[in-house]
Structure formats: C-alpha cells, structure tokens
Scaffold this active site. Sequence first.
Site, PDB file in Angstrom:
ATOM      1  CE  LYS A   1       4.755   3.550   0.939  1.00 24.91           C
ATOM      2  NZ  LYS A   1       5.697   2.839   1.828  1.00 24.91           N
TER       3      LYS A   1
ATOM      4  CB  SER B   1       9.278   4.017   0.774  1.00 29.39           C
ATOM      5  OG  SER B   1       8.427   3.121   1.466  1.00 29.39           O
TER       6      SER B   1
ATOM      7  CB  SER C   1       9.112   2.362   4.541  1.00 30.24           C
ATOM      8  OG  SER C   1      10.253   2.189   3.743  1.00 30.24           O
TER       9      SER C   1
END
Lengths: 500, 484
Positions: free
Chosen positions: B76, B151, B175
């Site tokens: 990420k 997210s 998330s």
Amino acid sequence: MTWEIVIGLEVHTQLSTNSKIFSGASTAFGAEPNTQADAVSLALPGVLPVLNKGAVERAIKFGLATGAHIAPRSVFARKNYFYPDLPKGYQISQFDLPVVGQGALTVQVEPLSGNAKPYEKTVRITRAHLEEDAGKSLHGDFHGMTGIDLNRAGTPLLEIVSEPDMCSAAEAVAYAKALHTLVRWIGICDGNMQEGSFRCDVNVSVRKPGQPLGTRREIKNLNSFKFMQQAIDYEVQWQIDTIENGGKVQQATVLFNPDTGETRAMRSKEDAHDYRYFPDPDLLPLEIPSEWIERVRGTLPELPQAKQARYVNDLGLSAYDASILTASREIADFFESSVNTLFSQVRSAINLGAAPSAEPYAAKLCANWIIGEVSAQLNRDGKDMSQCPISAQQLGSMLQRIADGTISNSGAKEVFRTMWAEGGTADAIIEAKGLKQVSDSGAIEALVDEIIAANADKVAEYRSGKDKLFGFFVGIAMKASKGKANPAQLNDVLKKKLAG
Amino acid sequence: MIHSSLAQLGAALRAKKISSVELTQGYLDRIATLNPQLNAYVTLNPEMSLAQARGADARFAAGTAEPLTGIPIAQKDIFCAKGWLTTCGSKMLHNFVSPYDAHVIEQFNRAGAINLGKTNMDEFAMGSSNETSHYGPVKNPWDTARVPGGSSGGTAAAVAARLCAAATGTDTGGSIRQPAALCGISGLKPTYGVCSRYGMIAFASSLDQAGPMGRSAEDLALMMNVMAGFDERDSTSLQRAREDYTRDLNKPLSGLRIGLPKEFFAEGMGADVAKAVEAAIAEYKKLGATIVDISLPNSRLSVPVYYVLAPAEASSNLSRFDGVRYGYRAPEYSDLADMYEKSRAQGFGAEVKRRIMIGTYVLSHGYYDAYYLQAQKIRRLIAQDFTEAYKQCDVIMGPTSPSTAFKLGEKGDDPVQMYLSDIYTIAVNLAGLPGMSIPCGFGENNMPVGLQIIGNYFDEARMLNVAHQYQLATDWHNRAPHGL
C-alpha cells in the site's frame, strides 16, 4: 502609595544528553546546519518519537533537588502551531500532567540598593516539564528567503515554571542564578547561556498593595542575568508610568533590546494561539516507578544548601564563606579537595596548642586562600574555576607548608604566584627560591639580640611604656631575616627579650 | 500460477519450477495489461522489483530462502519504501521519494519478498471507496462500475484481480476489512501494536494498524509471520515473543464459542449480506461451533466517536505537510502564511480538508471537553463491551460491511452515508482488537460479501484458525473475478 512588583519565571534548560529527546540524532552545539537532523528531526512522513531515558532521568534529578513531587505517571501532549522551524507542525511537550510537580528553591538575595542586607527568599516552583526544542530560522543568509536549520529541533528541554513569588529584579536574578547553579551542580545542563542552554522568560506585572494581580507582560528569551535585571527594571517602570499616565497595560509578549535597554511588544494577546493541546498518541504515558526515582536519588550529589550548612556546622566557616564556596560545584569540589590534602597533613604534623581541632583550621585556611588569592587571580585572568591552572592538590600541599611553619604567609604568596604562572610543586618552588623560613630558635635569638643592641634608644622607649613600638621591632627583624623568620617564634622571642 | 497460494508459490520457487524473476515478470506483465482498467497500482518500478527478484533467486541458489522469499508482494502506498515514490494517495506527496524503509517494508525485504509496486489508496487513508485518491478511483475487479472499498482499495483490487500474490493494507476504521469484503478476499487487522507503525504515514496514530491482505487465511498467516514484531522505533509497538501464526491453522473448531452481537444484525444491513453471513454462521455450526448471543451496547456510538478522534489526530498528524521541507509547495505565494495556506489548499483533497477542519474544531479551546474528551470516555466503554463479551465467547462474528460494493460516485455527495459503510468495523479499532474479513458468498449483482471475525487481544492465531477451517470447508475464497 507605592507599587508592588510581581514576577514569575519560566526557565528553559537544555538537558545535557548526547542525543535528542525523541531520536538518536546528536545534540552537539555548533555543527553545520542540518547535519544533526535525522528523519525524526526532519519530521519525514511516517517517523515516530521514542523517548530518551536520559532526559527523563535528568528531570527526575531536578525534581528531587527541589523537593518536588515526581509524577509516577505523566503525559506528553502535542502543542499545535505552524512555524517553519517547527517541523512536525506541533511541539511535543507536557501539559496538564508534567513529570515534576510542586517544589521550591530557597535563595540568598543580594539587594541592589545601598546598604540593605542580604536575605533569604523561598521561591515556589509550580512544575517542570519535558519538551523538545524547535529548530532555528536563518534570516539574512539567503536573499529574500529564510533558511531552516533543524540541528536544534528535538533537543531536550526542561521548562521550569515558578510561582509569581518574586517582587524585585534582585529576587528574580537571585532565583535565576540559583537555578543556574543548581542545574549545573546536579549535572543536568551545561548552563551555557551564550549557546542558549539556559534561557529565561520573565512575567512581570505591577499592582497596588492589596489589589488583585495586574495584567502581565512576558519578556521572552533573556540569556544573561544582567539583561534580565535591566529588562525587569525597564518593564516595571514602563508599566507604572503607563498606569500612572492613565493608560492600561495590555497582556503581551515583549522582547528586550540590550542596545537600547528597552522592552518592546512582539505580539499581543489578540494573536494568541489556540494550541489545541491533546495527548500525543505516538507516545505512551511516561511511567516512573519508585525504584527508578530511588536509583536516581542515589546519583544525586550533596546539594549546595546541604553543603553550606555542613561547612558552617562542621567546619566552622562563616555563612558568607560557605555561600561563596558553594557558588558552583567546581568551587566546592576544589575547596573540599584542597582541605582534604591539607587536613591529612595538619592533623598529624602540627601541634596547634589551643586550637580546637585541625579540621576547622585547615578549612579556614583553604577558604581564605580560595576566596582571596585564587578568586582574585581567576578574575584577573578572566577564567572560572574549571579553568584554574593549579590543582586543589597543589594548593593544599602549599598550604601544608604554611601550617607546618616552613613558609610564612608572605612567602606563600610568592610560591602561589610562581605556581600559577609556571606550575610546579610548592616544595620545589620553596627550595628554588629559598623561601624556607627560619624556625631555629638559636638563630632567631641571635637576630633579636643583634637588633636590641643596635636600637638601644627604641628599646628604652619601649620599656618605658611605648608598646606600639613592638611592631617596629617585628618589622626590622623580618627585614633582617629577609622575611624568613617564623613570625610566631619571632614574636615570642622579641617579647621575652624586650621585657628585659 | 496466478491463482496459487503463497505456500504453493514458495514450493514452486524452492523446487526451481519457476524463478522469482520469471514470477515477478509474469505479474508485471499482467499488471501492464490489467492495471489501466483497474487503477490498482500507482507506482511500479520494474527495475527495482526485478533486482530484488534476482537477489531472491540467489538466495534459493544459496539455500537461505525463507517462506516468502521471491514472492511478489504489493505494498500500500502508505508505507515508506526507500527509493520508491511514496505518495499516500495525495498530491501533497506526489514527488516524495522516501529516503528510508518502513519497519514493515524492512521485514519483507529481510524475508526476501519482492516489492512488486505501490497500490492506490484513499488520500492519506481517508475514505471508504478509494474515490479520494489523487490518482483517481480504483475499480472493483468484480464489476468495474463499482468501488473496491477503501482505503486499501488498490491492495484489495490487486489481490482480487491476481495482480500480486498478496499485499499489505492498513486499517484505521476498517480500511483492510471493508475493501477485503467488497473485493472478495481475506484481510486481517492485527491487535493494535503488533505491527510497527514506523514508516507508515500516520492518519490517526491511536487507531492505525498495518495488516496483510491475501487470498486465504493461510496466506495471511504467512504474511503475519513476516510483518509482525516489536520495533523499538515505535513507542506503541508491543514487546512480545515472535509467533508462528500458522501454528493453529489445522485445529478443529469443535467447542468454539461464536458470539453474535445483536447490534450487528439489526437495521442497516442489506438483506443479501444478512443471508450470506447467516449461511456462514450455519457452516460454523456444522464445523462444531456453538453460538452465543451477545451485546455490544455502546457500539452504536462508534461511528460518531471515531469521527471525533480520528480527525483530531489527523489534523495534527497532517500538519507536517506544510510545503517547507518536502512534498508539494504552491508555485506562487505572497508570504509565509500564504505559502502554508496555498500549499495545503492545493495539495490536499476535499475529504482530507474536511477531516482536518473537523479535527481542528474538536480540539480547539472550549470544544475539547465536549468532543475529544467525551469521545475518549466512550471509547473506553466500547472497549469494555468487548471485554465483557469475551467472557462468554471466543470470537465474535458478523458482517464486515452493511452492503456489497456500491457504484462509483454513488455516495460521493454524502460523506455521512459513506462513513456508515464502516459501521461494523470501527469499534474494533477503537478497542485495539484484531479483526478480519473473509469472503462468505455473494449478494445482489453477484458482488462478494465479507464475514467479519473479531478476536480477543493477541488472538490472531486462533482467528486465522477459525477462518482457515471455514476455507477448508468452502470455496468462496477461491472464486476469482471472471473476464480478467
């Protein structure tokens, strides 16, 4: 009616750790800009603070030295504001739960005016908390731009906040000086005011006696005791004049300009920040178990006040001498070390007759020399005790030669001067300069006989009651012996022979 | 090969049936083909990835390989990786190349895993649909008209579309779990403090937690073995002995007590989601588990509490993005304050600004007591609810998200509706507990549904066991989006 002055201090002491309070970057002074700024000092995305144990230990030391409560659990908070030299956009500080709680410091105040006597004053300390320093903005080095040096960002500070207990510039300066002595004494701060290791913010207000507190103005960042006194004096007068001329003092932050001797408002209360304090979620609450406190207590040196009391009670020194000898840890250490050198000798080698004991004699002798000759020479050379060219052992050994009668006081002064300028041991200098005093009773008697014979008229006058002439005989005898005659012996022999 | 589990990939690499360079190149080729449609990756660096792969192949030759050596893992874009553009989905960091590695990245590097690329995410991890990214929305591989969740939406889409073997995510209010549910993959948010936050760009420090996202519980266990561990550079990192998260995978579930909180099965949940979750519970009964009805009375307050605390911390954490030292600086400004204002106005997107404003408000003088302090007190009550519940059960189960993936733009105008998509996940972050999501079926429009498993503190190994046993009995986790 007169005015009452109310003063409180916030003192920022830079703690003497090698690395920063929340990272491993070095805290050494004077490096090239940004060479001591690691990822944490630069607040790179993703970095986190890790508390430096050494900084906590120094805060604990300070708390113990001022009789303060050490919080078993304290909390680091974020103080949020924007400034280019504040890289995270917040300063990590302590807010409602500081590490050091209420304490106090008792100080000797030397009044500045005329013949007022020194007195003791106890200033209460509200709290002392740990925080990080910000960086430095470099104006002027770049055309139309400002440079940022983050070497200092993250340097550990202990902010010591006093109650508004001081009522004159003299008291404020005495408190600040005592604090300065104390933090160096316990080894938590180098006290270097030029380098900003010890900086004071002074809150000043005035009021009529019995009235509630007046509006205060805060004089920021004073880094000399002289400036502090000048700034307070100016500020007090300014506030009084303002009120007496029908004006009102507005709460403000002011700066002192040493060139003009004036204070000038920097920002008013209207632009006061809302710092949005909240507990820093990157740091756990600081837990200080009692064992840790006790361990730190064990490393604490004897404090100035305890030393003063001991010097007076055990060594028989005057309060004045004791206070001068504890003005810094270097002076006290020098004194004790010279006493020890001398004392070992004095106790065994000297028969002091009616003297109560050897130690007070040794202590007084050392005190006199340190407060007298040593201080005078240091002053003359612009040095402090840590730069003293002779060691305490050198001084002690020289004083041994006074105590055992080898040299006179005046001879000692010459030994001392030589030692200061050229080094060497007392014995070698005495030998080289031929300063050994004459203690041979036969030789002194012969000398006295000679003088009596050569000054028959004066002897007659003396014997007819003119006692004052005794000094004259001592003088010429000393001169004749080139200062080497043992004064005590000479006095005895002169008295006996002049009596006829 | 692209459907293989981490264990299978590891075995193939060790047996030299494939080299890490070939495997890495294979994924890079697939990304080149599919990423334009999905927008799952924001940064690729084939040279650096392949250099790592060559290093991994050398380890196989030298016999020093570990379980994840040579396996391409996506990261990420919230994790700082040395030499990699690290943007956190924001224009504010559009040009930031990290000079250092996050702890999690270090751990993967040490294990010999390949950093395949940086995945797209909501800006500064603020969002539930991946629509706040400066680099544009990620598309759900099951239906590219739909969001992947947020997210960690880029990560979830990359795993679901087989654009990596596994990937990392972070979870502040759901998330990891919510996008895992919406993309039909498995994701684990560990106990707060189990994975170091060092080098992970902070959103809300007291809630942020890194975790693995992958195709199965077994893969997550292998990922955890690399990611977890104490780090002295993070003061909130927990000092615990290293664990083998695979150790309990094969334990039978008989006697397992599953708590079902009544609050999770009330209004708000879609009927299709309810149906899939209930079927999963039924499967667990078959596996020998017993069901306990529990209550988490304060969980209804978790969304408002979260939207006080997370923005408060974020407003402070994001102050460092000021245009002074790195990142975006407005090209024109009149003075210092103007430079701050313009840089932040131009560098941050709307959702980030909204949360900075909320956070600044709730911390400001006169409001702190009413909002921040109050929220902290309720946070404690929410955690206590779980402590009470775990006296009656071993794990808690429920839906991960109230609905399946919604359409792009569907909730864009209504932040509160968007916030509610994390209604079942947020309480877990507030309590600091571990939570995971595994696929448990499909809802309307054939979109995946996630089952949430919440464990007690440090109970990750048991949770992985609970998930793995289900995955042995079902094959939801093996379904892949068709047509890609």
